[in-house]
Write a protein that holds these residues in place. Structure first.
Motif, PDB file in Angstrom:
ATOM      1  N   GLY A 167      -3.620  -1.118  -6.733  1.00 36.07           N
ATOM      2  CA  GLY A 167      -3.234  -0.897  -5.345  1.00 36.07           C
ATOM      3  C   GLY A 167      -4.300  -1.364  -4.383  1.00 36.07           C
ATOM      4  O   GLY A 167      -4.003  -1.957  -3.338  1.00 36.07           O
ATOM      5  N   LYS A 168      -5.555  -1.143  -4.722  1.00 33.58           N
ATOM      6  CA  LYS A 168      -6.646  -1.564  -3.833  1.00 33.58           C
ATOM      7  C   LYS A 168      -6.745  -3.076  -3.789  1.00 33.58           C
ATOM      8  O   LYS A 168      -7.069  -3.658  -2.754  1.00 33.58           O
ATOM      9  N   ARG A 169      -6.482  -3.705  -4.920  1.00 35.13           N
ATOM     10  CA  ARG A 169      -6.557  -5.169  -4.937  1.00 35.13           C
ATOM     11  C   ARG A 169      -5.448  -5.771  -4.079  1.00 35.13           C
ATOM     12  O   ARG A 169      -5.656  -6.736  -3.353  1.00 35.13           O
ATOM     13  N   ILE A 170      -4.247  -5.173  -4.176  1.00 33.37           N
ATOM     14  CA  ILE A 170      -3.144  -5.642  -3.328  1.00 33.37           C
ATOM     15  C   ILE A 170      -3.486  -5.415  -1.858  1.00 33.37           C
ATOM     16  O   ILE A 170      -3.301  -6.294  -1.008  1.00 33.37           O
ATOM     17  N   MET A 171      -4.004  -4.231  -1.574  1.00 31.14           N
ATOM     18  CA  MET A 171      -4.329  -3.907  -0.181  1.00 31.14           C
ATOM     19  C   MET A 171      -5.431  -4.829   0.330  1.00 31.14           C
ATOM     20  O   MET A 171      -5.464  -5.185   1.504  1.00 31.14           O
ATOM     21  N   GLY A 172      -6.362  -5.199  -0.563  1.00 34.26           N
ATOM     22  CA  GLY A 172      -7.422  -6.131  -0.180  1.00 34.26           C
ATOM     23  C   GLY A 172      -6.845  -7.457   0.257  1.00 34.26           C
ATOM     24  O   GLY A 172      -7.244  -8.026   1.282  1.00 34.26           O
ATOM     25  N   LEU A 173      -5.859  -7.932  -0.506  1.00 33.16           N
ATOM     26  CA  LEU A 173      -5.250  -9.221  -0.161  1.00 33.16           C
ATOM     27  C   LEU A 173      -4.508  -9.124   1.161  1.00 33.16           C
ATOM     28  O   LEU A 173      -4.668  -9.987   2.040  1.00 33.16           O
ATOM     29  N   THR A 174      -3.707  -8.065   1.323  1.00 34.99           N
ATOM     30  CA  THR A 174      -2.929  -7.963   2.568  1.00 34.99           C
ATOM     31  C   THR A 174      -3.842  -7.747   3.761  1.00 34.99           C
ATOM     32  O   THR A 174      -3.618  -8.336   4.829  1.00 34.99           O
ATOM     33  N   SER A 175      -4.898  -6.938   3.591  1.00 35.86           N
ATOM     34  CA  SER A 175      -5.817  -6.713   4.711  1.00 35.86           C
ATOM     35  C   SER A 175      -6.520  -8.002   5.104  1.00 35.86           C
ATOM     36  O   SER A 175      -6.680  -8.297   6.295  1.00 35.86           O
ATOM     37  N   THR A 176      -6.962  -8.771   4.101  1.00 39.94           N
ATOM     38  CA  THR A 176      -7.683 -10.017   4.406  1.00 39.94           C
ATOM     39  C   THR A 176      -6.753 -11.016   5.079  1.00 39.94           C
ATOM     40  O   THR A 176      -7.147 -11.680   6.049  1.00 39.94           O
TER      41      THR A 176
END
Lengths: 291, 293
Positions: A167-176
């Motif tokens: 989940g954090k990796r997905i959120m990292g991509l969307t946030s970036t």
């Protein structure tokens, strides 16, 4: 009824400015819009993903550019980007976690200290237990001694490997992606076809468009067109990347991130798939996802 | 309308320097720099004092009260927990929640709904090991329940049964023993174990009456009596019982499991191999007889 009114309005080009509220209606349909443009330029107004169509948030619009400056227009069309991928809250702390993870997970510490058993010598009792008046010792290499072994010191080849939760990796991509898009550092390009294979041509193109010194081109397929491959071969700060290589560190390292239309569609589809799947509640479950 | 917080943040970002690797940092309090404790007094743990049995980690048994009869031994038996290990508890599922799941496409109603389908929504967790029997339907929201479904739960009261049947649906109450329930709630994990699908066991003594009663639409009851009870319930609550033969989902609504069956479409004794996408069926006549009994 609401959709009917919307459809009626869309057919009147003079009311184009009212299109701003078009994105707020649930269900954003593909509609042709009369944009003042040269008739030769193809108009691409893209609705991208089949997943998660009914969003209350406004879809973000981006120009579709072309790498061929010879054409009449720089902007070839307009694309709608899904707000849940390109306009989420930019979690800078999650971006930081991702960057740290990308750097750390491959680290192996080679620093090493010897234990008391590994330090040379120290097998014999230095002086008898009683009678000498000195403190009692069993070995000259005990941790108490100068030159003795280290107790809880670093031991060579300690891995720093860990997996950040999915989940954090997905959120990292969307946030970036959202941060890049908000700061005008995300560009959408029709395709990576260039008229010339010279490095200078590409550098001039990037400079003319004020694309930062470092540019990351992301395409759907890993076999890129010849011209851009040759042009970027010698330039170290302009890089090509297939969609599956997309990562937070690279996106931040390069000033500008340029996605092709197919790459952006692929990214949207994949991220929305993960955000909308039925077992989303398992997304941070280490057993399932951190393999 | 993106949340104002997100919009604010994104518009703020437009004016701030470019987000880059050198700009980022963790949230305050995210990293706890724990240092190894030293010493016995103010050293912050990693010391157990010096001398005495405390240093050697000699603890008395848990619950020991230095001689007097401890609390856990003072009372021999309490009547209130007699037979607690035999009593089952059920996960409550309100009719309103059921309707919401169907409306939001979280739950499929184009197939018969049973424990497996309800667990597939991902909204519930059942642990058969903790004496949980499955689902029970609750009254909350029966007035606006509108779906036509074929549902199989573990417990249902009269009002719930009426609300389901009023819309042309069918409800069955079925018992799953712990082993069968474990298989039913997580089928993929179960198939991964590579064992034959077991036969579902009959209910224990205190539950057999419930599941044999047509009033509860029990799966062991006589179908003819169940049909009669449907008619009587319609009269009691005052609704017209819709004709199932006229409905387009007739096949789905009339699908029922065998009392020994756990999954729809799969019989006891079969081994499902998901990796090779193959089902292995027993050929030995003794085995076949056993699983068919």
């Amino acid at each position: 009824e609401h959709h009917c009114i919307m459809a009626q309005r869309l057919f009147y080009p003079t009311l184009r400015n009212s299109l701003r509220c078009f994105g707020t209606t649930p269900g954003w349909q593909t509609e042709a819009v009369a944009v003042p443009q040269a008739p030769s330029a193809p108009l691409i107004l893209n609705e991208t993903s089949e997943i998660d169509k009914n969003v209350a948030e406004v879809a973000r619009e981006a120009w579709i550019e072309t790498l061929d400056p010879s054409g009449e227009n720089l902007h070839v069309g307009l694309i709608h980007l899904h707000p849940k991928v390109f306009a989420t809250y930019p979690r800078l702390d999650i971006i930081h976690e991702n960057v740290v993870w990308q750097q750390k997970y491959r680290m192996v510490n080679t620093s090493h200290t010897k234990l008391r058993s590994e330090v040379r010598g120290g097998g014999r009792k230095p002086w008898p237990q009683k009678g000498t008046g000195r403190a009692r010792h069993g070995s000259i290499r005990s941790p108490l001694w100068k030159g003795g072994g280290v107790v809880h010191g670093p031991r060579a080849f300690t891995t720093q490997f860990y997996m950040l939760s999915f989940g954090k990796r997905i959120m990292g991509l969307t946030s970036t992606l959202s941060a890049k898009f908000a700061q005008d550092d995300l560009k959408i390009v029709e395709n990576l076809d260039m008229p010339s294979d010279e490095a200078g041509f590409l550098e001039k193109l990037c400079e003319d468009r004020c694309w930062g010194p470092s540019v990351l081109f992301v395409d759907d397929c890993d076999l890129m067109p010849r011209n851009i491959t040759v042009a970027t071969d010698t330039i170290n700060h302009i890089n090509l990347m297939p969609v599956y290589g997309l990562n937070v560190y690279s996106m931040l390292k390069h000033n500008t991130v340029v996605l092709t239309v197919s790459a952006s569609q692929c990214i949207e589809e994949r991220i929305l798939h993960h955000l909308n799947k039925p077992d989303y509640h398992l997304i941070n479950c280490a057993k399932c996802y951190n393999k | 309308m993106t949340s104002s917080g997100t919009e604010k943040a994104l518009s703020l970002l437009r004016r701030l320097p470019r987000v880059s690797i050198g700009n980022l940092g963790p949230n305050p309090g995210a990293h706890n720099e724990k240092r190894r404790g030293r010493g016995i007094y103010g050293g912050k743990t990693h010391g157990a004092g010096s001398g005495g049995s405390g240093q050697r980690q000699n603890f008395m048994r848990v619950g020991y009260e230095t001689g007097n009869t401890p609390f856990y031994l003072r009372f021999s038996y309490q009547t209130y927990y007699k037979g607690h290990h035999l009593k089952l508890s059920y996960t409550p599922l309100c009719m309103g929640k059921l309707q919401m799941m169907i409306d939001t496409n979280r739950l499929r109603c184009d197939v018969p709904v049973d424990v497996t389908q309800l667990m597939a929504t991902g909204l519930f967790s059942i642990s058969p090991q903790q004496k949980e029997g499955g689902f029970m339907l609750e009254n909350e929201g029966i007035d606006h329940f509108k779906a036509t479904i074929n549902i199989e739960v573990q417990w249902a009261n009269e009002a719930v049964i009426a609300s389901v049947e009023r819309n042309g649906g069918f409800i069955t109450t079925a018992y799953f023993d712990p082993l069968s329930l474990t298989a039913a709630i997580k089928p993929v994990e179960f198939f991964g174990r590579g064992i034959a699908i077991p036969r579902r066991m009959l209910p224990p003594q205190h539950l057999i009456d419930y599941y044999s009663d047509p009033k509860n639409r029990g799966y062991l009851a006589d179908p003819a009596e169940v049909a009669r009870e449907r008619f009587l319930l319609a009269q009691k609550y005052g609704y017209e019982l819709p004709d199932v033969n006229a409905s387009p989902n007739k096949d789905i609504l009339l699908e029922r499991k065998d009392p020994r069956q756990i999954f729809f479409g799969l019989e006891p004794g079969w081994v499902v191999n998901l990796k090779d996408k193959v089902i292995l069926k027993p050929t030995d006549p003794e085995l076949k007889e056993h699983f068919a009994s």
